[in-house]
Design a protein around this motif. Sequence first.
Motif, PDB file in Angstrom:
ATOM      1  N   UNK A  23      -1.605   0.844  -0.764  1.00 30.02           N
ATOM      2  CA  UNK A  23      -1.340   1.121  -2.182  1.00 30.02           C
ATOM      3  C   UNK A  23      -1.534  -0.122  -3.048  1.00 30.02           C
ATOM      4  N   UNK A  24      -1.408  -1.294  -2.456  1.00 26.52           N
ATOM      5  CA  UNK A  24      -1.595  -2.528  -3.226  1.00 26.52           C
ATOM      6  C   UNK A  24      -3.047  -2.703  -3.687  1.00 26.52           C
ATOM      7  N   UNK A  25      -3.946  -1.896  -3.124  1.00 23.76           N
ATOM      8  CA  UNK A  25      -5.362  -1.996  -3.482  1.00 23.76           C
ATOM      9  C   UNK A  25      -5.720  -1.170  -4.715  1.00 23.76           C
ATOM     10  N   UNK A  26      -4.780  -0.378  -5.208  1.00 24.42           N
ATOM     11  CA  UNK A  26      -5.060   0.445  -6.382  1.00 24.42           C
ATOM     12  C   UNK A  26      -5.451  -0.469  -7.562  1.00 24.42           C
ATOM     13  N   UNK A  27      -6.605  -0.168  -8.137  1.00 27.55           N
ATOM     14  CA  UNK A  27      -7.101  -0.965  -9.249  1.00 27.55           C
ATOM     15  C   UNK A  27      -8.038  -2.087  -8.838  1.00 27.55           C
ATOM     16  N   UNK A  28      -8.144  -2.368  -7.532  1.00 29.92           N
ATOM     17  CA  UNK A  28      -9.009  -3.470  -7.065  1.00 29.92           C
ATOM     18  C   UNK A  28     -10.391  -2.984  -6.637  1.00 29.92           C
ATOM     19  N   UNK A  29     -10.584  -1.687  -6.574  1.00 31.06           N
ATOM     20  CA  UNK A  29     -11.878  -1.057  -6.342  1.00 31.06           C
ATOM     21  C   UNK A  29     -12.629  -1.583  -5.111  1.00 31.06           C
ATOM     22  N   UNK A  30     -12.051  -1.430  -3.913  1.00 34.82           N
ATOM     23  CA  UNK A  30     -12.797  -1.764  -2.705  1.00 34.82           C
ATOM     24  C   UNK A  30     -13.843  -0.690  -2.419  1.00 34.82           C
ATOM     25  N   UNK A  31     -14.810  -1.009  -1.601  1.00 35.20           N
ATOM     26  CA  UNK A  31     -15.806  -0.029  -1.155  1.00 35.20           C
ATOM     27  C   UNK A  31     -15.387   0.659   0.138  1.00 35.20           C
ATOM     28  N   UNK A  32     -14.494   0.016   0.885  1.00 40.83           N
ATOM     29  CA  UNK A  32     -13.996   0.582   2.144  1.00 40.83           C
ATOM     30  C   UNK A  32     -12.689  -0.121   2.482  1.00 40.83           C
ATOM     31  N   UNK A  33     -11.756   0.652   3.061  1.00 43.35           N
ATOM     32  CA  UNK A  33     -10.490   0.111   3.559  1.00 43.35           C
ATOM     33  C   UNK A  33     -10.454   0.347   5.067  1.00 43.35           C
ATOM     34  N   UNK A  34     -10.127  -0.686   5.823  1.00 48.04           N
ATOM     35  CA  UNK A  34     -10.122  -0.578   7.284  1.00 48.04           C
ATOM     36  C   UNK A  34      -8.729  -0.848   7.822  1.00 48.04           C
ATOM     37  N   UNK A  35      -8.223   0.106   8.604  1.00 45.94           N
ATOM     38  CA  UNK A  35      -6.968  -0.066   9.329  1.00 45.94           C
ATOM     39  C   UNK A  35      -7.293  -0.464  10.775  1.00 45.94           C
ATOM     40  N   UNK A  36      -6.306  -1.019  11.457  1.00 48.82           N
ATOM     41  CA  UNK A  36      -6.513  -1.489  12.815  1.00 48.82           C
ATOM     42  C   UNK A  36      -6.423  -0.379  13.863  1.00 48.82           C
ATOM     43  N   UNK A  37      -6.617  -0.782  15.102  1.00 47.05           N
ATOM     44  CA  UNK A  37      -6.565   0.142  16.238  1.00 47.05           C
ATOM     45  C   UNK A  37      -5.150   0.718  16.387  1.00 47.05           C
TER      46      UNK A  37
END
Length: 516
Positions: free
Chosen positions: A248-262
Motif C-alpha cells: 500500500x505504500x506504493x500508492x501514488x508512486x506508479x511502479x510498473x510491477x510489484x514483486x513479492x518473495x517466495x
Amino acid sequence: MRVAAGRYAPSLRSPWWRGAAALASGGLAVLVFPQPSLWWLAYVALVPLILLIRTAATPGRAVLDGWLGGTGCVIAVQQWLIPNLTVFVLPIGALLGLAWIPFGWLVRRLLGGTPGPGRAAAGVLLLPAAWLLGEVVRSWQYLGGPWGLLGASQWQVPPALRLASVGGVWLVSYLLVAVNTALAALIALPRARTVALAALLAVAVLVAEVWSLVPLPPRTGSVRIAIVQPGVISGPMARFDRGVRLTRQLVGHRPDLVVWGESSVGFDLSAHPGQAARLADLSRRVGADILVNVDAQRADRRGIYKASVLVGPHGPTGDRYDKMRLVPFGEYIPFRSVLGWATEVGRAAKVNRQRGTHQVIMNVGSFRIGPMISFETAFPDMSRHLAIRGAQVLVVQESVSTFQGSWAPAQQTSLAAVRAAETGRPMVDATLTGISAVYDAGGHQIGPRLGTTASTVRMYTVPLAGGRSVYVRSGDWMICAALGLLAVAGGYEVIRVVVMARRRRPRINSPASKAG
C-alpha cells in the motif's frame, strides 16, 4: 628423557594426515564465496590441493586425494545445509566429491614428478577441463544442483562478468583453474616455468580482448519495479497481511510491477476468493500487476506447488509458473519411503512439493518477465532459456528464512548477478526473507540491497537491454570444448598404453622366445 624432534609432528607420509590435508585444501575454496567473499583468493585457492596431489606416490593415492579435496570443497561451501541434512552431510559430500576423481588422477599424471614443458602445457589445458567436468556432473538437479561453482565466486568482478557473457560461468571456472594450475607449475616445476608464465600471459590477454571486444548490451529503456520484503514473520496470514500493508505504500508512486518473495502467499488463491480480491484491489490502487508466490496445496488436491502467480486489477491473470527444480531434502526427500526418517533428525521437508513442467514468459504491461523461484537461479540453462524466449527482465522470488544468519543469503543473491551477466538481461531478486537486490544486464548491482533484517518495500529503476549475449546465442560451448579436450586426451592415453604394451610383448619367432 629426550624426545626426538618432530616425533609427533604431522607428516604427509601418513595417509591420515595426508587425507586431512586434502580435505582442508579443498575446503579452502569456501572463502572465495560470500559471505567472506575473498574473490581474489580464487586465483590461488586450488594451488595447495594441486601441489598436494602431484606428490602422491601412486595413481590410487592421487585419486583418493582428489576425492577428499572435492568432498572438503562441497561440505565447506554448503555447510549452512547441516541443519537440514544433518547426518546426510558427510555421505552426500563424499558422493559429490567423486566428481573430482578425474581431476586428481590427471594432476599426478601431468604434473607429478619432474614433467617437461609438454606435460605442463597439457596440464594447463586439461586440469581445468577435468575440474569443469566435475562441476557439470554435480550440477545435475538430483545431485544438488550447480551450487558453489568456482566461476560464480567472481560475481563482483567486472572482467569476469564480461567473460560470463561469452562462455557462461563455465568459462570463468575454466580460466580460474588454469591460473591455479599455472601458478602451481611455477612454484613446483622448474622445467615448466616458461610454460606457466606463458599460460598466465595468455589468460590475461584473453580477458583483455573480451573486455575490449565484447560490448555491454545496449540499453533500450527502463521500467520501475518494486520489491516487497516482509521479513521473518510466522504464519501465512500474518505474512500476507504484512505484504499487503507494505505494498500500500506504493500508492501514488506508479511502479510498473510489484514483486513479492517466495512463499509470500500460503494458500491457494482460487480457494480463497476474498484474499484474491484484496490483491486485485491492491493492484488497482497501486496501478501495477503484482507477482506473488503461492506455496500451498492446490484446490484440486493435486499436491503442494510453489508457483509464481501474476495478479492484476481484476484478479489472477492466468499467468502462472510452477517451480520445476526443487531443493533435495528442503522441498522434497529423494526416495522418501527409504529416507523419510530424515524429517526426524533435521529440518527436512515434511511433505514433497510437486514439480512444474515448463518455463513461462509473462506479459506485464509493455514488457515481458521470466520468473524463476529460489534454487532455480543457480541453473544457468534456466535463465538462458528465458532470455531466448524473449524475457526482458528475469525475476527470481526467494525465501531463505531457514538459513537466516548463515552464509546462504549472500551466496544466493550473488548468483543473480552472474545470471544477469550471462544473459544480458537485468535480474530482480526479491526475497521474503534474506537479501533482495537488483542487477543490470551487465551483472552490476542497481541501488541498495535489502538485508536479512529488512521489512520494507523499495522501488528500483531497472534499465532494459537489447540484443543477445554470446552465451545466450552459443550456449554451453565451454562444456563441449572441455569434454572434447578430455576425449582427445583419453584417446591419446589409450593409444599410448596399447603401443607400449605391444612393444613389451615378446615376438613369437624371436630368438629369445625360442630359447625360452
